[in-house]
Scaffold this active site. Structure first.
Site, mmCIF file in Angstrom:
data_model
loop_
_atom_site.group_PDB
_atom_site.id
_atom_site.type_symbol
_atom_site.label_atom_id
_atom_site.label_comp_id
_atom_site.label_asym_id
_atom_site.label_seq_id
_atom_site.Cartn_x
_atom_site.Cartn_y
_atom_site.Cartn_z
ATOM 1 N N ILE A 12 64.019 31.218 26.779
ATOM 2 C CA ILE A 12 64.593 32.567 26.901
ATOM 3 C C ILE A 12 63.672 33.538 27.622
ATOM 4 O O ILE A 12 64.045 34.661 27.925
ATOM 5 C CB ILE A 12 64.968 33.150 25.511
ATOM 6 C CG1 ILE A 12 63.793 33.067 24.529
ATOM 7 C CG2 ILE A 12 66.207 32.453 24.959
ATOM 8 C CD1 ILE A 12 64.076 33.663 23.155
ATOM 9 N N GLY A 13 62.449 33.110 27.861
ATOM 10 C CA GLY A 13 61.541 34.025 28.559
ATOM 11 C C GLY A 13 60.361 33.278 29.157
ATOM 12 O O GLY A 13 59.977 32.205 28.668
ATOM 13 N N SER A 16 53.201 35.517 31.958
ATOM 14 C CA SER A 16 51.901 35.059 32.463
ATOM 15 C C SER A 16 51.292 34.085 31.449
ATOM 16 O O SER A 16 50.625 33.133 31.770
ATOM 17 C CB SER A 16 50.963 36.263 32.610
ATOM 18 O OG SER A 16 50.958 36.969 31.367
ATOM 19 N N ASP A 146 50.302 47.790 25.751
ATOM 20 C CA ASP A 146 51.158 47.314 26.850
ATOM 21 C C ASP A 146 52.625 47.590 26.545
ATOM 22 O O ASP A 146 53.478 46.708 26.654
ATOM 23 C CB ASP A 146 50.943 45.814 27.098
ATOM 24 C CG ASP A 146 51.490 45.398 28.471
ATOM 25 O OD1 ASP A 146 51.740 44.185 28.673
ATOM 26 O OD2 ASP A 146 51.721 46.289 29.325
#
Ligand SMILES: CNC(=O)c1c(C)[nH]c(/C=C2\C(=O)Nc3ccc(Cl)cc32)c1C
Length: 284
Positions: A12-13, A16, A146
């Protein structure tokens, strides 16, 4: 537990770091998310950050922070597997992309709901588990470092979940600040451009950028060059939101994008703002 206790449903993803998979826990059929990080090529510092990420996730127990279940290491493949809650609605980056494509703005009520939930999540991080709806043990302040649309997720009930603490940091001592800048240039705060320290108010700046982008579908500061972007961030001129958004929403976003981090509100200041206070009271 190990990776054989889970059946992969789909990827699903990708990031990095590695992959995010949708998995099913074989013991009870529960659907979860598994972040797989290959640490083979990591430096010692990156490995320490990875350990910090897992330790941070274990500390945090809040309904607006992705829930951590367990982790295990596949030494043969040098992969660490982190099992976390599945967020069926995906990330806010996809929501923004879809709104741009359909030329639709997000309703103001949804913006306030997302902002309220993210302020509560950040309050949990910054104020050591002392906030409302906190189920965490008291912990030192944690900076996310982040905050961006790709790191905020939605569950099936439109609850917002702050995720991916891959760059986060526990502030162990009063005078300790995160030294090196990390995170997304679009959301870089003025204090970081001026090579000051990353602090809790830098997370607030990034949250202000995120909420601005949810309203306008574009980041508040843009440029073709890093130099041009830095100049715009230092100037801190924030355009008004599209007309359908209220002066109150304009005001709170602009306050979070105050250039001086000393004058910028913290989570507890923002939690006192009318609509957010009402949201918190209603939820308790
Ligand atoms: C296309 N992918 C998606 O829609 C998507 C879905 C349905 N879930 C996710 C991501 C996560 C998810 O579902 N749970 C998570 C926990 C931690 C982190 Cl860092 C990410 C996730 C994504 C990226």
């Amino acid at each position: 537990m190990n990776k054989n206790n889970y059946e992969i449903i789909e990827t699903i993803g990708k990031g990095s770091f590695g992959l995010i998979r949708k998995v099913k826990r074989l013991s009870d059929g529960k659907v979860l998310a598994r972040k797989e990080i290959d640490y083979k090529r990591m430096t010692e510092k990156e490995k320490r950050q990875l350990v910090a990420e897992v330790n941070i996730l274990r500390e945090l127990n809040h309904q607006n922070i992705v829930k951590y279940f367990e982790r295990f290491v596949d030494k043969d493949k040098t992969i660490i597997h982190i099992i976390m809650e599945y967020c069926e609605g995906g990330d806010l980056a996809n929501i923004i992309k879809r709104c741009k494509k359909e030329k639709k703005f997000i309703p103001e009520a949804v913006i306030w709901s997302f902002l309220s939930q993210l302020v509560l999540a950040l309050n949990e991080c910054h104020n050591g588990g002392s906030g409302t709806s906190s189920m965490s043990k008291p912990h030192p302040p944690i900076l996310h470092r982040d905050i961006k649309p790709e790191n905020v997720f939605l569950d099936k009930d439109q609850n917002v979940k702050l995720g991916d603490f891959g760059l986060s940091k526990i502030i162990e001592s009063e005078n300790e600040f995160a030294q090196t800048y990390v995170g997304t240039p679009f959301y870089m705060s003025p204090e970081l451009i001026n090579e000051s320290c990353y602090n809790a108010k830098s997370d607030i700046w990034a949250l202000g950028c995120l909420i601005f982008e949810l309203c306008t579908l574009e980041p508040p500061f843009q440029s073709k060059t890093q130099l041009g972007l830095s100049a715009k961030i230092r100037q801190g001129k924030v355009e008004n939101l599209p007309h359908q958004y209220s002066p109150e929403l304009n005001r709170i976003i602009k306050s979070m994008l105050t250039v001086s981090h000393e004058k910028r509100p913290g989570t507890q200041d923002i939690m006192k703002v009318g609509k957010i206070r009402s949201y918190i009271i209603e939820r308790e």
